[in-house]
Each structure stands twice: as structure tokens, then as C-alpha cells.
Design a protein around this motif. Structure first.
Motif, PDB file in Angstrom:
ATOM      1  N   ASN A   1       0.850  -1.192   0.000  1.00  0.00           N
ATOM      2  CA  ASN A   1       0.000   0.000   0.000  1.00  0.00           C
ATOM      3  C   ASN A   1       0.886   1.242   0.000  1.00  0.00           C
ATOM      4  N   ASP A   2       0.268   2.398  -0.178  1.00  0.00           N
ATOM      5  CA  ASP A   2       1.016   3.647  -0.273  1.00  0.00           C
ATOM      6  C   ASP A   2       1.818   3.939   0.997  1.00  0.00           C
TER       7      ASP A   2
ATOM      8  N   LYS B   1       1.741   9.872  -0.808  1.00  0.00           N
ATOM      9  CA  LYS B   1       0.605   9.229  -1.448  1.00  0.00           C
ATOM     10  C   LYS B   1       0.941   8.812  -2.885  1.00  0.00           C
ATOM     11  N   ASN B   2       0.311   7.747  -3.296  1.00  0.00           N
ATOM     12  CA  ASN B   2       0.487   7.201  -4.643  1.00  0.00           C
ATOM     13  C   ASN B   2       1.920   6.738  -4.911  1.00  0.00           C
ATOM     14  N   HIS B   3       2.639   6.449  -3.850  1.00  0.00           N
ATOM     15  CA  HIS B   3       4.005   5.928  -4.006  1.00  0.00           C
ATOM     16  C   HIS B   3       4.138   4.667  -3.154  1.00  0.00           C
ATOM     17  N   GLN B   4       4.601   3.587  -3.767  1.00  0.00           N
ATOM     18  CA  GLN B   4       4.704   2.299  -3.067  1.00  0.00           C
ATOM     19  C   GLN B   4       6.111   1.720  -3.125  1.00  0.00           C
TER      20      GLN B   4
END
Length: 551
Positions: free
Chosen positions: A311-312, A317-320
Motif C-alpha cells: 500500500n502507499d 501518497k500514490n508511491h509504493q
């Protein structure tokens, strides 16, 4: 008469000059059976343990060379299951930025270090998490101090570099340059290269650094070895060596000039991997060098947000994170390693990386075997609780570094949500399910001092005893379990549990004398323990310098 003669011959075997007796010790050793044994006398013959026992044992060897331990605490030599030997040796002569708390402080140190330098300036140890704004620095920050020669400074975890504009210029990189798969280039708001290159993007710069000579590598080995031995480390696992180091290690082993025992892993990123594998496993007669595994990278590091998560990141955010290899590529590397009888030791920090690596091991085991090779996951830091039992099922050894938990705890709480931390740094959970935990430090990412690691494993606190109750303290280890992870656990992970890791009959007499009783000293003082003597194979390899009395 026949019995009398054989008994006399047996006794004479142990009275010749190369028998040694260390007596008057406060000795402790874990044992293969699982019990902690205490003793005061250690008998050594030809570099190996004959027996340990009480004070009466000394009288059975009247002609042996004897050493009075003067009631000092004696422990088996400590084994670091994950470090980087040549990196440590280099670090001892390069710009050391460990613990710096601001860009201004780094600029000051760089200015001093750069005086009279005309080649590439290499350094390591910066950590933006220790700075007030916690933001990545830029090339412009370095340009203010050094702009005419290239500067390359590795982040403390080695998974990101910070460079000046000269280094970018020499590498012929521009705003149009794209990061390779498994890497990231940090850019400013205009799209210009900021000076930060993460994971596989590091090679865009580092490929241009002049290669070290064989003598440089050999000198780094010597310096690192002397440092490690002074800390009570008698054996270390070197997590990823290139062909040049592989050759030098074997040469030094054949010359008998290695400063300590080394278990070396071939780097899967080296172009010569297959030729090194074809050369076969390597071991010298005195167990100073063992090469029988391959180091593989699955993801990056948590500090640079390169650890691959399901998950992030909580703070991005939007980075894993970054997977450095696909599952297919991991399976190919495992299959290649196993086909030559080498085990696969895979770096995996994030929960996604650990999950994918476990899947890859499982698939290859079904197709080609290899489950009995004592394969490892290096770090195993953030693991989904449901994946932890799979380590036991697949016989994967969690090779973990206790100091990472106490170094990372504040940053980890920012990077990750609580649900992502449920299986984080889960040493106790691994032990309870029957996994063998091999402990190390990951030097020079962390300091190599094993008593820092033992303290972290037992307390899960920093050196100021914070947090007061310990961070996620349910995963802490007992003093005995922590010592076992740094001795027999690490030996098992290298297929050496019948040779190293404890002071039992027939094993190499690797041991240390320390200034405090590890089992009785207040827990907050464990990291202050210092080594007075280090012995390898029954030979004194290090003795602490005596302090001169003040006038």
C-alpha cells in the motif's frame, strides 16, 4: 596394561606446547542443544575447543600454556550475519557524515575534507531524517562548497546518492535523462535533476567513478577486519561482493592473511556472476573464507522510500516504493544459484518485496528444489503477518539487523501506517514459530559494534532509553536469545553451526573477553560494553591498549 598405555598416550596428546588453557574466566556459551552453559576454564588444542569446565579442569593440563582471564567475562566470538566489508574499509578513509544534523554541518565537513583533494570526493552517512525539514538536499547545496570536482555522497543506507553538479556534468546527464527500471531520479519543480539518485539510478553516476585497484580493495579489507576484530566480531557475512573482491578474498585466504572469518555472498548484479558460479563453492581449510551463496536485491530501503510496499507510503501518497527485480527475474536468479549449489540470500525490506520474494522461492522450490540450501531473506523488516509463517514453511532464514529497528522507529512511524507495522522487525514472532534468526548490523549503514545490536534486540530503545517501555517491545529478545542470534543463529545461516558460534568440543576457539558481565550488567549499559581481547582459532588477534596513568 593396554588400557594404561592408551590412557597415557591420550594424556600426552594434551600436554604438548600447543595446548592452551584459559582459566579464571566468567565464561558463558550458548550450546547446540539450546542450553546456556557457564564455565571458568577453556581448554584449546590446535585452535579448537577441547573442553570447558570449572577451576579443577586446569589441573588436568599442567604442561599447557595458561592464560589468566582475571575474572573477565568470556563469550564466544560474535558473528555479524550481514555487513559490507569493503564498504566499511572504504568508509574508514572517506568522508563520514553519520550523525550529521543539517546541510550546513555537512557543508562544513565537506569543505574541510575537500582541501587538497583533486579527484572524486566520496562520502557516506547522511540521513535527511535527522534534519529539521527532513527534505532531500540538492546539488546546489554541494556546489556552494565544491563545484570544480565531482562529489558523490551516499545516504546512510546506501540506497540513494547526493551529488554535485560537476558529477552530473561528468556523467553527461540532462533533464531529459530517464531513470532505469528499479531506480528514481528526484527532480525539482521545473524538472531539472535535483542531485538525488535512488537505487538503480545511482549507477548513472557511480559508473563514472574510477575503479579501485586490487591494492585499494585489499587495504580496505585489512582496515575493516582490524576494526571488526576490535569490536569482538570474529566472523562476518559479507552481503554482496564483486568479481574483483572475490578474487582478492580467495588470494588472501590462500595466503592465510585474512584478518577474520568471512562468509561472502556473490553479488547478483555483477556481470561475472555466472563465471563465479561456475567456479564452484569455495572454502579454505581453516574456515576463514566460505563462498556458497548469492546476494540478490528485491527492493530499496525505507529511508529513501524505495522499500516496496503493498500500500502507499503514509507520507507519500500514490508511491509504493521500488521493486528492483521482477518476480520472474528473481526466479531466474534463484534457479541459476541453486543449479550451482549456491543458496540465495535476498534483500527484501518492504511487505510487497517480502511477499514477492517468498512467492518466487516457493515457485522455484516446486520446480527445481533448493529448499534445503538455507536460503535467506536479508532484513525482512516489514512483513505482512500472514507471510511470517511462510518463512518457516519454506525454510527461509530471516537475517535481521536489530539496530535497524531502533534507528528506524521514528521514521518508520511516519513512513508507515499502523497496519503496515504489525509485522515489522518481528524478531520474537520469528523465534516463537521456530525460525532461526541470524543477527547482524548492516555496517557501514549502521555502526558495526555488536553490543549496539544486542542492546537494541533486548530493549528496542535508543541509547537514551527511549521509548521508556521500548518500541513495539513485544518483539524484543531475551539476553540469551539475542546472544544466540549473534552467534549460533548466524553460524547456522552460513552452514557453520558445527564449527562456529559456541565454545563446544571440536569447534574453533573463537572467543572474546569483555569489560562487563553481559548477563548481569544493567540493561541500559549493554551498549557500553567494550572488548579487551579477541581470539580467533585459539590465537590472540586483538588486545585493547592499556590506558596510560595520568601524571
Amino acid at each position: 596394561m593396554k588400557c594404561l598405555l592408551s590412557c597415557l598416550l591420550f594424556l600426552s596428546f594434551f600436554t604438548i606446547a600447543d595446548t592452551k588453557v584459559v582459566y579464571n574466566a566468567n565464561g558463558y556459551t550458548p550450546t547446540y542443544s539450546g542450553q546456556l552453559q557457564q564455565f571458568s576454564t577453556l581448554v584449546i588444542k590446535d585452535g579448537k575447543v577441547v573442553k570447558v569446565g570449572d577451576d579443577k579442569l586446569k589441573s588436568s593440563f599442567p604442561d599447557a600454556e595458561s592464560f589468566d582471564a582475571e575474572q573477565q567475562t568470556l563469550l564466544p566470538g560474535l558473528i555479524d550475519a550481514h555487513g559490507h566489508v569493503i564498504g566499511l574499509g572504504n568508509n574508514l578513509t572517506q568522508l563520514d557524515l553519520r550523525g550529521t544534523t543539517s546541510i550546513a554541518q555537512i557543508q562544513q565537513q565537506l569543505a574541510l575534507f575537500a582541501k587538497n583533494k583533486n579527484g572524486w570526493i566520496i562520502g557516506r552517512g547522511w540521513n535527511q531524517e535527522l534534519w529539521t525539514d527532513k527534505q532531500f538536499p540538492t546539488a546546489a547545496d554541494l556546489d556552494k562548497v565544491v563545484k570544480d570536482i565531482p562529489v558523490v555522497l551516499s545516504r546512510i543506507d546506501g540506497h540513494a546518492i547526493w551529488v554535485n553538479s560537476k558529477a552530473i556534468e561528468l556523467a553527461k546527464l540532462t533533464a531529459a535523462t530517464q531513470a532505469p527500471t528499479g531506480g528514481e531520479i528526484i527532480r525539482d519543480q521545473t524538472g531539472k535533476l535535483s542531485g538525488i539518485f535512488i537505487d538503480k539510478a545511482e549507477r548513472l553516476i557511480t559508473a563514472h567513478i574510477p575503479a579501485p585497484s586490487d591494492q585499494d580493495v585489499s587495504n580496505a579489507l585489512t582496515q575493516a577486519g582490524q576494526h571488526l576484530v576490535s569490536l569482538g566480531i570474529t566472523s562476518t557475512h559479507d552481503a554482496g561482493i564483486d568479481k574483483q573482491t572475490w578474487q582478492i578474498y580467495k588470494q588472501r585466504a590462500e595466503q592465510g592473511t585474512l584478518p577474520l572469518r568471512i562468509v561472502a555472498m556473490l553479488s547478483a548484479t555483477d556481470p561475472a556472476l555466472e563465471s563465479m558460479l561456475r567456479a564452484g563453492r569455495y572454502k579454505d581449510l581453516n574456515d576463514f573464507m566460505s563462498i556458497r551463496s548469492v546476494k540478490i536485491y528485491a527492493d530499496g530501503a525505507l529511508g529513501s522510500r524505495g522499500a516496496a510496499l503493498l500500500n502507499d507510503y503514509a507520507d507519500r501518497k500514490n508511491h509504493q516504493g521500488l521493486m528492483l527485480e521482477t518476480q520472474q527475474k528473481l526466479e531466474q536468479l534463484f534457479t541459476l544459484s541453486f543449479s550451482h549449489g549456491f543458496s540465495a540470500n535476498t534483500h527484501a525490506i518492504g511487505d510487497k518485496a517480502n511477499h514477492i520474494v517468498l512467492d518466487a522461492y516457493q515457485n522455484v522450490f516446486k520446480k527445481t528444489g533448493g529448499i534445503l540450501l538455507r536460503n535467506r531473506i536479508e532484513h525482512a523488516q516489514i512483513v505482512t503477518p500472514a507471510d511470517i509463517p511462510r518463512f518457516k514453511t519454506l525454510k527461509i532464514i530471516p537475517s535481521m539487523q536489530p539496530v535497524h529497528a531502533t534507528s528506524d522507529m521514528h521514521m518508520a512511524e511516519q513512513r508507515l501506517a499502523d497496519t503496515q507495522l504489525q509485522g515489522a522487525y518481528a524478531w520474537q514472532t520469528f523465534l516463537k514459530q521456530g525460525s532461526v534468526v541470524a543477527a547482524g548490523s548492516d555496517y557501514p549503514v549502521e555502526l558495526a559494534n555488536p553490543f549496539d545490536g544486542l542492546y537494541s534486540a533486548i530493549t528496542r530503545q535508543d541509547h537514551n532509553q527511549l521509548p521508556a517501555e521500548g518500541w513495539r517491545v513485544s518483539e524484543a529478545l531475551s539476553r540469551e536469545d539475542a546472544l544466540r542470534a549473534f552467534t549460533l543463529g548466524a553460524a547456522y545461516a552460513a552452514h557453520q553451526e558445527f564449527k562456529l558460534g559456541s565454545l563446544e568440543q571440536g569447534k574453533w576457539a573463537d572467543f572474546i573477553l569483555i569489560d562487563k558481565d553481559y548477563f548481569k550488567v544493567p540493561v541500559e549499559d549493554i551498549f557500553t560494553i567494550t572488548v579487551n581481547q579477541t581470539w580467533i582459532g585459539g590465537e590472540l588477534r586483538y588486545q585493547k591498549a592499556q590506558e596510560q596513568p595520568s601524571e
